[in-house]
Scaffold this active site. Structure first.
Site, mmCIF file in Angstrom:
data_model
loop_
_atom_site.group_PDB
_atom_site.id
_atom_site.type_symbol
_atom_site.label_atom_id
_atom_site.label_comp_id
_atom_site.label_asym_id
_atom_site.label_seq_id
_atom_site.Cartn_x
_atom_site.Cartn_y
_atom_site.Cartn_z
ATOM 1 C CD GLU A 1 -3.069 -0.375 2.378
ATOM 2 O OE1 GLU A 1 -4.242 -0.750 2.303
ATOM 3 O OE2 GLU A 1 -2.589 0.144 3.400
ATOM 4 C CB CYS A 2 0.732 4.358 0.053
ATOM 5 S SG CYS A 2 1.010 6.107 -0.318
ATOM 6 N N GLY A 3 3.422 3.583 0.295
ATOM 7 C CA GLY A 3 4.861 3.428 0.457
ATOM 8 C C GLY A 3 5.317 1.996 0.250
#
Length: 452
Positions: A326-328
C-alpha cells in the site's frame, strides 16, 4: 451509557488542535485516569502520538470509510473499560461534510470543545465562536479554548466580546508560547515512535494546560446513545487455524490502521513483523507479505543497500507467494524509487515502474474501489473503501491503462473512474490505503485465497 467522553474540534487545520489534544491526554493520564483516544478521519500520525502519551492504541473513526455502525461499534467496544474517552477531530469542525468531526460527534453523542486560533485577531475571535456555535443546532459545542493568546490585554478584548455575544463558556486560554513543538515534514507531523515528543517538553506543556485550561470541565459525564450489542459471533471470526502474514514494520513502513490488524487477527491471521531496513531475510512459513505505507522515500538509500532482503522478497514472489503493498509499500515493490533530491534507488522490482517523489501533493481524498476482476481482497464487482495521500507518482506512461502491459494489469476502478490496483502474478500494489471495517468479507476472501 454514561461516560466521561468528549471531542476536541477546531475552526481550521493549524489551530493547535493536535498539540492541545496531546496536552489534555497527558494531563488526564497524570491524574491516574484510564484514557482511550480516538482520531476522526484517515490519519496515521496523530494516533501514533496519542499512543506515546497514553500508552494505549488509538483508533481511527471514519464515517466515510467505515460507515456509521462500524464507527459506533468500535467506539463503544473500546470505551467500555476506560475512565475517559477523547476524540481528536480532523481539519475544521465541519470540514469533510458527512465525514466531518461534527457529524461523528453527533453520531456518538459527544460534546465538542472548540479550539480557536486567536493569534491574529481580538474581538473578531468572538464572531468566529458565534458562527460555530450557531452553524448546526444539533451539535453541542460545550466549550471554547482560545489558543495563542499574546497578552492579558489580548485575552481581555476577546473575553469581553465573548461574554457580550456568545453563549459558549470559555474553558481555556492557551498562551502564544513555543513550549511544546512538534516537527513537521511533507506528510505532516513526525510519527510517535520516532520519539518526536520530548518528555521534558510534554511535562512543561502539561503544566501549562493545568494552569490555563479547566481540565475538570472536560470530565463531566455525558449520556451516550445506547448501542445494540452484536448478536452472536460471525462465522468468519470464530477460532481457526492461524495463518501467518508477514508485516513490514519499521520507520520506513509505519502507516497501518490498528483496527485492520485486529480484524485480521479475528479472522485467524497471525501478524509476524519484519523490517526491510534492518532484517537480512524473512521469517519462515509465511502465507503472505504485507507492506504498509510510510516513508520509503526518506530511507531510499538504506532500503536499496539491503540487497539480501530485497532478494528474499523477490524469491518468495517468484515462488508465487501473495504480496500486498500500500502506498509506500507499493513504492518499495516497484523497480526504482526516485527521491526528492533526484537520487535513484533500486527497489524490489516486482512492478516495472519507477516512483518519483514530487514537491506537491499528487493525490488526496477518499476512494471507493470497485474490483474489475478477482484479486486478493474480493471478486469482480466487490467494493472496498480507502483513502489516498501521497507526493509520489509512477513514471510509466502506461500506468492506468486497462490492458496488460509488461506483465501487469489493473484490478481497481475508483469512484473518479480512474484505474488503480496494479497486479503482477500474485502481487497487488496500490496507492490506496484500505480500511476493512466496513468490508470484513474482504478479509474472509483473503483467507480463502491463502488457504483455500
Amino acid at each position: 451509557m454514561r461516560a466521561r467522553a468528549f471531542a476536541i474540534g477546531a475552526t481550521s487545520s493549524g489551530a493547535g488542535k493536535t498539540i492541545l489534544t496531546l496536552g489534555i491526554l497527558a494531563a488526564l493520564v497524570r491524574r491516574g485516569l484510564r484514557v482511550q483516544p480516538f482520531k476522526c478521519g484517515p490519519d496515521f500520525i496523530d494516533p501514533s502520538l496519542h499512543q506515546v502519551v497514553t500508552g494505549v492504541s488509538s483508533y481511527n473513526l471514519d464515517l466515510r470509510m467505515m460507515g456509521p455502525e462500524q464507527c459506533r461499534s468500535l467506539f463503544f467496544e473500546k470505551a467500555e473499560t476506560v475512565d475517559v474517552v477523547v476524540l481528536e477531530g480532523v481539519m475544521g469542525l465541519f470540514d469533510g461534510g458527512p465525514a466531518s468531526t461534527a457529524e461523528l460527534a453527533k453520531l456518538l453523542g459527544l460534546p465538542v470543545y472548540l479550539v480557536i486560533d486567536a493569534r491574529s485577531c481580538a474581538e473578531s475571535a468572538a464572531a468566529v465562536l458565534k458562527g460555530f456555535e450557531t452553524f448546526d443546532g444539533d451539535l453541542h459545542v460545550a466549550g471554547a479554548i482560545f489558543n495563542r493568546i499574546g497578552s492579558d490585554r489580548h485575552r481581555e478584548l476577546i473575553e469581553r466580546s465573548v461574554l457580550q455575544h456568545c453563549r459558549t463558556p470559555v474553558i481555556g486560554w492557551m498562551p502564544r508560547d513555543d513550549v511544546f513543538h512538534l516537527a513537521q515534514r511533507h506528510l505532516g507531523l513526525h510519527m510517535g515512535e520516532e520519539q518526536s515528543l520530548d518528555e521534558e517538553g510534554v511535562a512543561r506543556f502539561v503544566t501549562v494546560v493545568e494552569q490555563r485550561l479547566a481540565v475538570e470541565r472536560l470530565l463531566v459525564p455525558v449520556a451516550l446513545p445506547e448501542m445494540e450489542q452484536p448478536k452472536g459471533q460471525p462465522a468468519s471470526a470464530r477460532k481457526r487455524r492461524l495463518v501467518k502474514i508477514g508485516v513490514a514494520e519499521d520507520r520506513a513502513f509505519c502507516f497501518y490502521y490498528r483496527q485492520n490488524f485486529e480484524l485480521l487477527e479475528k479472522m485467524g491471521f497471525a501478524l509476524v513483523p519484519f523490517s526491510p531496513l534492518q532484517d537480512r531475510g524473512l521469517p519462515s512459513d509465511l502465507a503472505m507479505l504485507y507492506f504498509g505505507g510510510g516513508y520509503p522515500e526518506l530511507y531510499g538509500a538504506q532500503l536499496a543497500a539491503n540487497q539480501s532482503f530485497r532478494a528474499a522478497v523477490r524469491r518468495l514472489f517468484d515462488h508465487g507467494l501473495p504480496i500486498y503493498g500500500e502506498c509506500g509499500g507499493f513504492m518499495y515493490l516497484c523497480r526504482q524509487l526516485i527521491d526528492h533530491q533526484g537520487q535513484h534507488h533500486d527497489m524490489v522490482g516486482i512492478f516495472p515502474f519507477a516512483t518519483v517523489m514530487g514537491r506537491r501533493l499528487r493525490r488526496l481524498g477518499y476512494r471507493d474501489v470497485t474490483l474489475t476482476r478477482t484479486a486478493l481482497f474480493g471478486r469482480t464487482g466487490d467494493r472496498l473503501y480507502g483513502h489516498e495521500f501521497h507526493y509520489s507518482d509512477l513514471d510509466d506512461a502506461g500506468a492506468g491503462q486497462e490492458v496488460v502491459v509488461d506483465g501487469w494489469e489493473t484490478c481497481y476502478r475508483l469512484d473518479n473512474n480512474s484505474l488503480e490496483g496494479y497486479t503482477v502474478g500474485a502481487a497487488l500494489g496500490s496507492y490506496v490505503h484500505l480500511h476493512f471495517a466496513n468490508t470484513p468479507e474482504a478479509l474472509d476472501h483473503l483467507r480463502q485465497q491463502l488457504v483455500g
